[in-house]
Motif scaffolding. Sequence first.
Motif, PDB file in Angstrom:
ATOM      1  N   ARG A  27     -64.830   2.486  -1.629  1.00 53.19           N
ATOM      2  CA  ARG A  27     -65.434   2.905  -2.737  1.00 53.19           C
ATOM      3  C   ARG A  27     -65.047   3.745  -3.732  1.00 53.19           C
ATOM      4  N   ASP A  28     -63.785   4.134  -3.689  1.00 49.71           N
ATOM      5  CA  ASP A  28     -62.919   4.980  -4.379  1.00 49.71           C
ATOM      6  C   ASP A  28     -61.937   4.664  -4.543  1.00 49.71           C
ATOM      7  N   GLU A  29     -61.578   2.380  -5.214  1.00 50.26           N
ATOM      8  CA  GLU A  29     -60.525   2.859  -4.780  1.00 50.26           C
ATOM      9  C   GLU A  29     -59.359   2.426  -6.552  1.00 50.26           C
ATOM     10  N   GLU A  30     -60.573   3.063  -7.500  1.00 52.71           N
ATOM     11  CA  GLU A  30     -59.964   2.275  -9.153  1.00 52.71           C
ATOM     12  C   GLU A  30     -58.745   2.861  -9.132  1.00 52.71           C
ATOM     13  N   ARG A  31     -57.741   3.324  -8.551  1.00 51.65           N
ATOM     14  CA  ARG A  31     -56.677   4.528  -9.224  1.00 51.65           C
ATOM     15  C   ARG A  31     -55.438   3.313  -8.969  1.00 51.65           C
ATOM     16  N   ALA A  32     -56.116   3.365  -7.842  1.00 52.76           N
ATOM     17  CA  ALA A  32     -55.101   2.469  -6.945  1.00 52.76           C
ATOM     18  C   ALA A  32     -54.644   0.960  -6.759  1.00 52.76           C
ATOM     19  N   ALA A  33     -56.363   0.363  -7.659  1.00 51.39           N
ATOM     20  CA  ALA A  33     -56.004  -0.520  -7.501  1.00 51.39           C
ATOM     21  C   ALA A  33     -55.328  -0.621  -8.992  1.00 51.39           C
ATOM     22  N   ASP A  34     -55.483  -0.132 -10.258  1.00 48.64           N
ATOM     23  CA  ASP A  34     -55.388   0.105 -11.973  1.00 48.64           C
ATOM     24  C   ASP A  34     -53.730   0.437 -11.200  1.00 48.64           C
ATOM     25  N   CYS A  35     -53.432   1.243 -10.890  1.00 42.78           N
ATOM     26  CA  CYS A  35     -51.467   1.020  -9.904  1.00 42.78           C
ATOM     27  C   CYS A  35     -51.215   0.179  -9.686  1.00 42.78           C
ATOM     28  N   LEU A  36     -51.718  -0.863  -9.190  1.00 43.99           N
ATOM     29  CA  LEU A  36     -51.439  -2.253  -8.281  1.00 43.99           C
ATOM     30  C   LEU A  36     -51.191  -3.598  -9.705  1.00 43.99           C
ATOM     31  N   GLN A  37     -52.332  -2.913 -10.332  1.00 46.65           N
ATOM     32  CA  GLN A  37     -52.728  -4.028 -11.650  1.00 46.65           C
ATOM     33  C   GLN A  37     -51.638  -4.094 -12.860  1.00 46.65           C
ATOM     34  N   GLN A  38     -51.004  -2.138 -12.588  1.00 45.67           N
ATOM     35  CA  GLN A  38     -50.235  -2.156 -13.834  1.00 45.67           C
ATOM     36  C   GLN A  38     -48.354  -2.868 -13.489  1.00 45.67           C
ATOM     37  N   TYR A  39     -48.432  -2.604 -12.166  1.00 49.31           N
ATOM     38  CA  TYR A  39     -47.370  -2.866 -11.104  1.00 49.31           C
ATOM     39  C   TYR A  39     -46.953  -4.221 -11.770  1.00 49.31           C
ATOM     40  N   ILE A  40     -48.199  -5.437 -11.304  1.00 50.34           N
ATOM     41  CA  ILE A  40     -48.090  -6.694 -11.342  1.00 50.34           C
ATOM     42  C   ILE A  40     -47.725  -6.818 -12.595  1.00 50.34           C
ATOM     43  N   GLU A  41     -48.408  -6.148 -13.821  1.00 50.86           N
ATOM     44  CA  GLU A  41     -48.320  -6.678 -14.902  1.00 50.86           C
ATOM     45  C   GLU A  41     -47.205  -6.409 -15.743  1.00 50.86           C
ATOM     46  N   LEU A  42     -46.250  -5.452 -15.217  1.00 48.82           N
ATOM     47  CA  LEU A  42     -44.466  -5.256 -15.509  1.00 48.82           C
ATOM     48  C   LEU A  42     -44.177  -6.277 -15.032  1.00 48.82           C
ATOM     49  N   GLN A  43     -44.298  -6.584 -13.451  1.00 50.77           N
ATOM     50  CA  GLN A  43     -43.569  -8.138 -13.033  1.00 50.77           C
ATOM     51  C   GLN A  43     -43.701  -8.864 -14.389  1.00 50.77           C
ATOM     52  N   GLY A  44     -44.321  -9.028 -15.334  1.00 48.03           N
ATOM     53  CA  GLY A  44     -44.355 -10.559 -16.339  1.00 48.03           C
ATOM     54  C   GLY A  44     -45.538 -11.076 -15.943  1.00 48.03           C
ATOM     55  N   MET A  45     -46.783 -11.357 -15.025  1.00 49.49           N
ATOM     56  CA  MET A  45     -47.524 -11.807 -13.888  1.00 49.49           C
ATOM     57  C   MET A  45     -49.087 -12.079 -14.876  1.00 49.49           C
ATOM     58  N   GLU A  46     -49.987 -12.349 -14.586  1.00 53.01           N
ATOM     59  CA  GLU A  46     -51.195 -11.793 -15.563  1.00 53.01           C
ATOM     60  C   GLU A  46     -51.785 -11.429 -14.343  1.00 53.01           C
ATOM     61  N   ALA A  47     -53.262 -10.217 -14.495  1.00 52.69           N
ATOM     62  CA  ALA A  47     -53.337  -9.982 -13.115  1.00 52.69           C
ATOM     63  C   ALA A  47     -55.131  -9.387 -13.704  1.00 52.69           C
ATOM     64  N   GLY A  48     -56.078 -10.462 -11.853  1.00 54.32           N
ATOM     65  CA  GLY A  48     -57.379 -10.800 -12.765  1.00 54.32           C
ATOM     66  C   GLY A  48     -57.908  -9.452 -11.796  1.00 54.32           C
ATOM     67  N   ARG A  49     -59.214  -9.140 -12.182  1.00 50.31           N
ATOM     68  CA  ARG A  49     -59.760  -8.305 -11.943  1.00 50.31           C
ATOM     69  C   ARG A  49     -60.989  -7.528 -11.445  1.00 50.31           C
ATOM     70  N   LEU A  50     -61.633  -7.466 -10.475  1.00 49.36           N
ATOM     71  CA  LEU A  50     -63.090  -7.515 -10.422  1.00 49.36           C
ATOM     72  C   LEU A  50     -63.358  -6.435  -9.532  1.00 49.36           C
ATOM     73  N   GLY A  51     -64.183  -5.360 -10.632  1.00 45.65           N
ATOM     74  CA  GLY A  51     -64.733  -3.853  -9.744  1.00 45.65           C
ATOM     75  C   GLY A  51     -62.913  -3.679  -8.692  1.00 45.65           C
ATOM     76  N   ASN A  52     -62.839  -3.288  -8.781  1.00 47.24           N
ATOM     77  CA  ASN A  52     -61.227  -2.273  -7.502  1.00 47.24           C
ATOM     78  C   ASN A  52     -60.799  -3.860  -6.912  1.00 47.24           C
ATOM     79  N   ASN A  53     -61.206  -4.981  -7.023  1.00 44.74           N
ATOM     80  CA  ASN A  53     -59.854  -5.836  -6.563  1.00 44.74           C
ATOM     81  C   ASN A  53     -58.909  -6.643  -7.711  1.00 44.74           C
ATOM     82  N   VAL A  54     -58.199  -6.177  -7.755  1.00 47.49           N
ATOM     83  CA  VAL A  54     -56.753  -7.348  -8.211  1.00 47.49           C
ATOM     84  C   VAL A  54     -56.224  -8.687  -7.794  1.00 47.49           C
ATOM     85  N   TRP A  55     -56.468  -9.854  -8.303  1.00 43.79           N
ATOM     86  CA  TRP A  55     -55.512 -10.572  -8.127  1.00 43.79           C
ATOM     87  C   TRP A  55     -54.531 -11.183  -8.686  1.00 43.79           C
ATOM     88  N   CYS A  56     -53.541 -12.377  -8.515  1.00 45.81           N
ATOM     89  CA  CYS A  56     -52.676 -13.272  -9.539  1.00 45.81           C
ATOM     90  C   CYS A  56     -52.770 -14.279  -8.797  1.00 45.81           C
TER      91      CYS A  56
END
Length: 357
Positions: A27-56
């Motif tokens: 319930r306090d994963e926002e920064r980790a989710a941000d990190c993972l989302q940014q990593y995915i997007e740096l690979q040229g992929m589009e990331a989805g996000r709902l709360g602190n869940n990240v998908w591609c």
Amino acid sequence: MKYDIPTLTSEAVGLLKSLISIPSVSRDEERAADCLQQYIELQGMEAGRLGNNVWCFSPGFDLGRPTLLLNSHIDTVKPVQGWRHDPFKPVLEANGKLYGLGSNDAGASVVSLLQVFLTLCRTVQQYNLIFLASCEEEVSGAGGIESVLGQLPPICFAIVGEPTEMQPAIAEKGLMVLDVTATGRSGHAARNEGDNAIYKVLDDIAWFRDYQFERVSPLLGPVKMSVTMINAGTQHNVIPDRCTFVVDVRSNECYTNKEIYDEIVRNIQCEAKARSFRLSSSHAPANHPLVQRAVALGRVPFGSPTLSDQALMSFPSLKMGPGKSARSHTADEFIFVREIEEAIGLYLALLDGTEIQ
């Protein structure tokens, strides 16, 4: 196809170090989710996000093809007592042992599955892929995977990354927690008055200890019930008019949680209330192509007693990831780099060119 496993491993370990450095208690994963989302997007992929869940989604997603979900979780438990290292400082020793909270459960699975996803996205497969890093897994929170699955296209099968030493858990026990209450009547302990609520629970506690459900799973064994908490009384000279206890029920795939609950209610005298029926036992058919391919790779299917996000999946899944379950939630949690390397190679061997039904 030949893959550069050492480079993929190096990428995975670098990302895992970053994730360890970011506290991500449930319930306090926002920064980790941000990190993972940014990593995915740096690979040229589009990331989805709902709360602190990240998908591609894999490129060229086609609803006419079957869809395979690769899932693991980014949240951790709180650090326990006894850490000799800073739990949020990744320490990589010369022998390849990487310390850090969440390294084993389940950061190594997250980063291994992500590298496999990104790699397979550059190939042609007969199925779609979704990578999903979920939150709140350690607390089975409503804001975790349960909130996301309804937003995703239909899924045929899932691989859930948890520390299993890369053996496929094709069945997993479910969980139901019961709050049981006995009501009596208060009175003075020195006189023959009142109706002691503690005495009323004794027979039911013995029943939970001794009762055996008829159907036993070949993979998960019997349904297991454990009385784990009890509370009654206000002071030594007052007969207690209320006694409560908690029962931890671990279900096998032979019963739904509701079926188990109904049988319990028929057999006890106290009032029992289930906190939830939602964390069901799960299993994958032994003849599923992915299970059979895992066996062909020398993997040994087994039944897991521990709960994961599989409990919230309505489709078949298997649990398989680097690390050992016994290291989870312990002081000085760690993963070996060689375990991540093995996981990436095995995941790719399992998934590249396979057929998903």
